[in-house]
Design an enzyme around this catalytic site. Structure first.
Site, PDB file in Angstrom:
ATOM      1  N   TYR A 149      -0.026  -0.093  10.808  1.00 26.41           N
ATOM      2  CA  TYR A 149      -0.329  -0.441   9.557  1.00 26.41           C
ATOM      3  C   TYR A 149       0.828   0.111   8.337  1.00 26.41           C
ATOM      4  O   TYR A 149       0.966  -0.895   7.636  1.00 26.41           O
ATOM      5  CB  TYR A 149      -1.653   0.328   9.184  1.00 26.41           C
ATOM      6  CG  TYR A 149      -2.417  -0.039   7.563  1.00 26.41           C
ATOM      7  CD1 TYR A 149      -2.549  -1.555   7.307  1.00 26.41           C
ATOM      8  CD2 TYR A 149      -2.254   0.970   6.548  1.00 26.41           C
ATOM      9  CE1 TYR A 149      -2.988  -1.659   5.991  1.00 26.41           C
ATOM     10  CE2 TYR A 149      -2.598   0.535   5.390  1.00 26.41           C
ATOM     11  CZ  TYR A 149      -2.916  -0.771   5.205  1.00 26.41           C
ATOM     12  OH  TYR A 149      -3.515  -0.788   3.813  1.00 26.41           O
ATOM     13  N   SER A 158       0.610  -1.194  -0.058  1.00 21.96           N
ATOM     14  CA  SER A 158      -0.038  -0.184   0.168  1.00 21.96           C
ATOM     15  C   SER A 158       1.060   1.259   0.155  1.00 21.96           C
ATOM     16  O   SER A 158       2.099   1.095   0.488  1.00 21.96           O
ATOM     17  CB  SER A 158      -0.965   0.052   1.452  1.00 21.96           C
ATOM     18  OG  SER A 158      -1.632   1.343   1.496  1.00 21.96           O
TER      19      SER A 158
END
Ligand SMILES: NC(=O)c1ccc[n+]([C@@H]2O[C@H](COP(=O)([O-])OP(=O)(O)OC[C@H]3O[C@@H](n4cnc5c(N)ncnc54)[C@H](OP(=O)(O)O)[C@@H]3O)[C@@H](O)[C@H]2O)c1
Length: 319
Positions: free
Chosen positions: A184, A159
């Site tokens: 994350y 990501s």
């Protein structure tokens, strides 16, 4: 060691292409793919597209009943139990798969969690690092004997969230204070570094690996992000609609499916991809624009993360 240059190669596809678009004309009959998270969000669109192109798709699931419901109209998809947070579950899944003697042509490591409240799994590991990275690390290593020696591809779904954090070498498990976004981000940097080193280790045995940023897509991934925060982040309008620049799940699945199948990536192993092409170096901190930051292209860091992950999980199929 030389790594693939991060520059577009002109794939003919782009941000609006769907997984079906990039698979047009590609016949996956007789091929087997494994898609973690292949029953939700981007993963479901990935499973659907690969199956439509002729592949059998193995979908490991921590909620098998939910997976069976989601995949009921895809006869080529099969569901098996797997919880990436539990290394014993990873081992059981992999052993059962290896016992079948089947060959895997494609692995898309797409399962993931985002911005969760602080959660500890296994021996006190931070959950993003454990599920998004360590679980996939152990899974792919354990499945190595099943990877097609004539040419297998592993796609690690990273990501542009990696923009926010390198690997926190001194405190990867956030024992000195937790931040759900940094957790994350670290895990997504780890996903990209995993692909980089896996490709370096596997290239001699027909194995290639790629990392992808799928784009920004509204899916159940955002379940831990309150509505107001999603508006403030610019992800949704006050009416709850996706903001401009967001993709559909079918568009979000396209880059992983492209990286798993395109002949254009032959000889370009380890690349970080976005919008169905190799990503350019990031020139801004805008994650919606994306691109790739230098710390996920660092071959020494990728090797160091491999060593750390191997020590933590007790698995290394390339040792
Ligand atoms: N959506 C975006 O905008 C976006 C942007 C950049 C990157 N990504 C990446 O894309 C990937 C897919 O995201 P998505 O948006 O499709 O999210 P999603 O719809 O929430 O799908 C995530 C999948 O991962 C599974 N999963 C979570 N924890 C697991 C565990 N412990 N063991 C096994 N499976 C587990 C989930 O299973 P359950 O349904 O059972 O929880 C679900 O099937 C993620 O890696 C994410 O980081 C997404």
């Amino acid at each position: 060691m030389t790594t693939t240059q991060q520059h577009k190669i002109g794939s003919g596809f782009g941000a609006h292409s769907t997984a079906a678009d990039v698979l047009a004309g590609i016949d996956l009959t007789g091929r087997t793919a494994l898609v973690t998270g292949g029953y939700s969000g981007l993963g479901l669109a990935t499973t659907r597209a690969l199956a439509a192109a002729g592949a059998r798709v193995v979908v490991p699931a921590r909620r098998p009943a939910q997976a069976l419901r989601a995949l009921h109209d895809i006869p080529a998809a099969e569901v098996a139990d797997l919880d990436l947070a539990d290394l014993a579950s990873v081992r059981v899944f992999a052993d059962r798969f290896l016992d079948t003697g089947r060959v895997l042509d494609i692995v898309i490591a797409g399962a993931g969690i985002m911005a969760c409240p602080e959660t500890r799994v296994g021996p006190g590991w931070e959950a993003h690092f454990a599920v998004n990275h360590l679980g996939h690390f152990a899974l792919v290593n354990r499945l190595r004997p099943a990877l097609n020696p004539q040419g297998a591809r592993v796609v690690s779904v990273a990501s542009s969230g990696h923009f926010l954090s390198d690997i926190r070498w001194a405190d990867p498990h956030f024992r000195r204070g937790y931040d759900r976004w940094l957790a994350y981000a670290q895990s997504k940097t780890a996903n990209a570094l995993f692909a980089l080193h896996l490709d370096a280790l596997g290239a001699g045995s027909g194995l290639h690996a790629f990392a992808v940023h799928p784009g920004s897509i509204l899916t159940p991934l955002q379940r831990h992000v309150p509505h107001e925060e999603q508006i403030a982040q610019g992800w949704i309008t006050p009416e709850g609609r996706p903001a401009p620049g967001f993709k559909t799940p079918e568009q979000g699945a396209a880059t992983a499916v492209w990286a798993a199948t395109t002949p254009l990536l032959a000889g370009r192993g380890g690349a970080y991809c976005q919008d169905c092409d190799i990503a350019e170096p990031a020139t801004t901190d805008d994650m919606l624009i994306g691109g790739v930051k230098p710390w996920v292209r660092d071959a020494d860091a990728a090797a160091r993360l491999w060593t750390l992950s191997s020590e933590l999980t007790g698995v290394d199929a390339f040792a």
